[in-house]
Design a protein around this motif. Structure first.
Motif, mmCIF file in Angstrom:
data_model
loop_
_atom_site.group_PDB
_atom_site.id
_atom_site.type_symbol
_atom_site.label_atom_id
_atom_site.label_comp_id
_atom_site.label_asym_id
_atom_site.label_seq_id
_atom_site.Cartn_x
_atom_site.Cartn_y
_atom_site.Cartn_z
ATOM 1 N N HIS A 52 59.385 8.929 70.889
ATOM 2 C CA HIS A 52 57.945 9.073 71.072
ATOM 3 C C HIS A 52 57.508 10.482 70.667
ATOM 4 C CE1 HIS A 52 58.902 5.701 73.795
ATOM 5 N NE2 HIS A 52 57.700 5.256 73.449
ATOM 6 N N ARG A 53 56.226 10.602 70.382
ATOM 7 C CA ARG A 53 55.704 11.922 70.012
ATOM 8 C C ARG A 53 56.000 12.963 71.091
ATOM 9 N NH1 ARG A 53 51.443 8.532 68.211
ATOM 10 N NH2 ARG A 53 50.876 8.800 66.001
ATOM 11 N N ALA A 54 55.804 12.589 72.353
ATOM 12 C CA ALA A 54 56.027 13.536 73.449
ATOM 13 C C ALA A 54 57.488 13.983 73.498
ATOM 14 C CB ALA A 54 55.624 12.915 74.782
ATOM 15 N N ASP A 55 58.429 13.056 73.273
ATOM 16 C CA ASP A 55 59.846 13.407 73.257
ATOM 17 C C ASP A 55 60.130 14.423 72.152
ATOM 18 O OD1 ASP A 55 60.165 11.519 75.246
ATOM 19 O OD2 ASP A 55 60.755 9.940 73.851
ATOM 20 N N LEU A 56 59.562 14.149 70.968
ATOM 21 C CA LEU A 56 59.806 15.019 69.818
ATOM 22 C C LEU A 56 59.260 16.425 70.039
ATOM 23 C CD1 LEU A 56 60.645 15.311 66.761
ATOM 24 C CD2 LEU A 56 58.262 14.777 66.248
ATOM 25 N N LEU A 57 57.983 16.510 70.394
ATOM 26 C CA LEU A 57 57.348 17.814 70.501
ATOM 27 C C LEU A 57 57.849 18.603 71.708
ATOM 28 C CD1 LEU A 57 53.710 16.982 69.377
ATOM 29 C CD2 LEU A 57 55.599 17.898 68.051
ATOM 30 N N THR A 58 58.111 17.918 72.813
ATOM 31 C CA THR A 58 58.668 18.609 73.972
ATOM 32 C C THR A 58 60.077 19.097 73.667
ATOM 33 O OG1 THR A 58 57.393 17.149 75.422
ATOM 34 C CG2 THR A 58 59.120 18.455 76.437
ATOM 35 N N GLY A 59 60.853 18.299 72.931
ATOM 36 C CA GLY A 59 62.185 18.728 72.520
ATOM 37 C C GLY A 59 62.131 19.936 71.611
ATOM 38 N N TYR A 60 61.192 19.919 70.662
ATOM 39 C CA TYR A 60 61.004 21.077 69.785
ATOM 40 C C TYR A 60 60.630 22.317 70.600
ATOM 41 C CZ TYR A 60 61.401 19.675 64.898
ATOM 42 O OH TYR A 60 61.881 19.323 63.665
ATOM 43 N N ALA A 61 59.664 22.156 71.494
ATOM 44 C CA ALA A 61 59.213 23.292 72.294
ATOM 45 C C ALA A 61 60.352 23.868 73.126
ATOM 46 C CB ALA A 61 58.059 22.863 73.200
ATOM 47 N N THR A 62 61.164 22.996 73.709
ATOM 48 C CA THR A 62 62.294 23.461 74.517
ATOM 49 C C THR A 62 63.303 24.219 73.675
ATOM 50 O OG1 THR A 62 62.034 21.578 76.013
ATOM 51 C CG2 THR A 62 64.144 22.737 76.072
ATOM 52 N N ALA A 63 63.660 23.660 72.506
ATOM 53 C CA ALA A 63 64.658 24.295 71.647
ATOM 54 C C ALA A 63 64.191 25.667 71.169
ATOM 55 C CB ALA A 63 64.963 23.390 70.458
ATOM 56 N N PHE A 64 62.956 25.735 70.686
ATOM 57 C CA PHE A 64 62.453 27.013 70.192
ATOM 58 C C PHE A 64 62.286 28.030 71.317
ATOM 59 C CE2 PHE A 64 61.366 24.619 66.390
ATOM 60 C CZ PHE A 64 61.588 25.557 65.390
ATOM 61 N N THR A 65 61.865 27.577 72.477
ATOM 62 C CA THR A 65 61.712 28.497 73.606
ATOM 63 C C THR A 65 63.070 29.021 74.063
ATOM 64 O OG1 THR A 65 59.708 27.318 74.318
ATOM 65 C CG2 THR A 65 60.757 28.777 75.920
ATOM 66 N N LEU A 66 64.105 28.177 74.026
ATOM 67 C CA LEU A 66 65.454 28.629 74.369
ATOM 68 C C LEU A 66 65.923 29.718 73.403
ATOM 69 C CD1 LEU A 66 67.243 25.271 75.298
ATOM 70 C CD2 LEU A 66 66.647 27.155 76.843
ATOM 71 N N VAL A 67 65.655 29.519 72.119
ATOM 72 C CA VAL A 67 66.030 30.538 71.134
ATOM 73 C C VAL A 67 65.248 31.827 71.373
ATOM 74 C CG1 VAL A 67 66.054 31.107 68.678
ATOM 75 C CG2 VAL A 67 66.703 28.825 69.418
ATOM 76 N N SER A 68 63.996 31.698 71.811
ATOM 77 C CA SER A 68 63.175 32.887 72.045
ATOM 78 C C SER A 68 63.683 33.725 73.214
ATOM 79 C CB SER A 68 61.714 32.483 72.294
ATOM 80 O OG SER A 68 61.541 31.900 73.575
ATOM 81 N N VAL A 69 64.536 33.149 74.058
ATOM 82 C CA VAL A 69 65.141 33.945 75.135
ATOM 83 C C VAL A 69 65.933 35.096 74.541
ATOM 84 C CG1 VAL A 69 66.797 33.932 77.031
ATOM 85 C CG2 VAL A 69 65.214 32.017 76.757
ATOM 86 N N GLY A 70 66.728 34.799 73.513
ATOM 87 C CA GLY A 70 67.485 35.857 72.843
ATOM 88 C C GLY A 70 66.575 36.875 72.194
ATOM 89 N N GLN A 71 65.484 36.397 71.592
ATOM 90 C CA GLN A 71 64.508 37.296 70.983
ATOM 91 C C GLN A 71 63.935 38.261 72.012
ATOM 92 O OE1 GLN A 71 60.375 35.965 70.484
ATOM 93 N NE2 GLN A 71 60.701 36.170 68.282
ATOM 94 N N SER A 72 63.523 37.717 73.146
ATOM 95 C CA SER A 72 62.893 38.532 74.185
ATOM 96 C C SER A 72 63.880 39.525 74.789
ATOM 97 C CB SER A 72 62.319 37.623 75.280
ATOM 98 O OG SER A 72 61.379 36.720 74.743
ATOM 99 N N LEU A 73 65.107 39.071 75.034
ATOM 100 C CA LEU A 73 66.128 39.969 75.590
ATOM 101 C C LEU A 73 66.401 41.132 74.649
ATOM 102 C CD1 LEU A 73 68.676 37.395 77.078
ATOM 103 C CD2 LEU A 73 67.310 39.045 78.374
ATOM 104 N N LEU A 74 66.542 40.844 73.364
ATOM 105 C CA LEU A 74 66.823 41.908 72.392
ATOM 106 C C LEU A 74 65.647 42.860 72.273
ATOM 107 C CD1 LEU A 74 68.730 43.101 70.304
ATOM 108 C CD2 LEU A 74 67.769 41.512 68.610
ATOM 109 N N LEU A 75 64.443 42.325 72.239
ATOM 110 C CA LEU A 75 63.251 43.163 72.108
ATOM 111 C C LEU A 75 63.098 44.087 73.309
ATOM 112 C CD1 LEU A 75 60.821 43.711 70.318
ATOM 113 C CD2 LEU A 75 59.612 41.848 71.443
ATOM 114 N N VAL A 76 63.291 43.544 74.503
ATOM 115 C CA VAL A 76 63.193 44.368 75.711
ATOM 116 C C VAL A 76 64.314 45.396 75.766
ATOM 117 C CG1 VAL A 76 63.427 44.290 78.229
ATOM 118 C CG2 VAL A 76 61.918 42.666 77.069
ATOM 119 N N ALA A 77 65.524 45.012 75.375
ATOM 120 C CA ALA A 77 66.654 45.936 75.394
ATOM 121 C C ALA A 77 66.428 47.098 74.437
ATOM 122 C CB ALA A 77 67.949 45.203 75.036
#
Length: 248
Positions: free
Chosen positions: A94-119
């Protein structure tokens, strides 16, 4: 939402992202490098250290949203252009499965981005703040999530990757002008000040500015976090409605 198809989407998107070194570098490394470059810009400028510390903290509220918006919108358009989405629509996804999955995956990757930027800001460049860097990290994560949600939403209105990039000045550029980076929002013309209150980047800049100036967790800071979360969730909720099932 189907938990099985949602989890499969998260795994697939993460595998694609982590397998693309250029995208990983853009997400994780480029924001930190831009802040480092900014430190050299202000190195010999009068009162440059004070100016850099202010702007560096604001960059943590600007760069994650800008980078994640760009990467998410282009990646989603690439999926549509390659025909991947049309093949997925023939399954039980379903559309919701796809977009929520995308949002989760990209947000998980952004954790590394945020940690590095803050560090880089806290330990590499010695930026000092009155509050906790943990709150700054949370702001960066919420900011990145909003960028992902807006990228997914905007991708539905684009036919090509180039058109997705063209939304960058409209969605991100306007926010950078009005968020308080260049001029304090309360010093802008009344109409622009009111408009800035509707933009998520303004709430992110409010949050990091308050964290930089005070160690207290105020009601205003909680409101900033709440507004970022609500805006991101609303954009993510609207995105499936506008997502076409066929490539035009």
């Amino acid at each position: 939402m189907n938990a099985r198809t949602y989890a499969a989407t998260v795994r697939r998107v993460l595998a694609q992202l982590l397998g693309d070194r250029r995208t990983v570098a853009l997400i994780l490394v480029v924001p930190a490098l831009l802040v480092i470059l900014l430190s050299f810009v202000y190195r010999d400028y009068p009162h440059g250290e004070q100016l850099f510390e202010r702007i560096a903290v604001i960059m943590i509220a600007v760069l994650p949203m800008a980078v994640m918006f760009l990467v998410t919108s282009v990646t989603m358009l690439r999926e549509r252009a390659s025909g991947t989405l049309e093949r997925l629509w023939t399954t039980s996804l379903h559309r919701a499965d796809l977009l929520t999955g995308y949002a989760t995956a990209f947000t998980l990757v952004s954790v590394g981005q945020s940690l590095l930027l803050v560090a880089v800001c806290a330990w590499g460049l010695g930026v000092s703040i009155a509050g906790s860097w943990g709150w700054i990290l949370l702001t960066a994560l919420l900011d990145a999530f909003v960028g992902v949600a807006l990228g997914l939403l905007v991708s539905a209105f684009s036919r090509t990757e180039f058109q997705a990039v063209q939304f960058m000045p409209v969605v991100i550029g306007v926010q950078m002008f009005l968020c308080g980076l260049l001029v304090a929002r309360d010093e802008m013309p009344r109409g622009l000040e009111v408009t800035s209150r509707l933009l998520p980047m303004s709430w992110a800049v409010n949050a990091v500015t308050e964290i930089r100036s005070t160690a207290e967790t105020t009601a205003g800071l909680v409101c900033d976090f709440g507004m970022l979360a609500v805006i991101g969730l609303v954009a993510l909720a609207v995105a499936p409605i506008t997502m076409p099932r066929r490539t035009r």
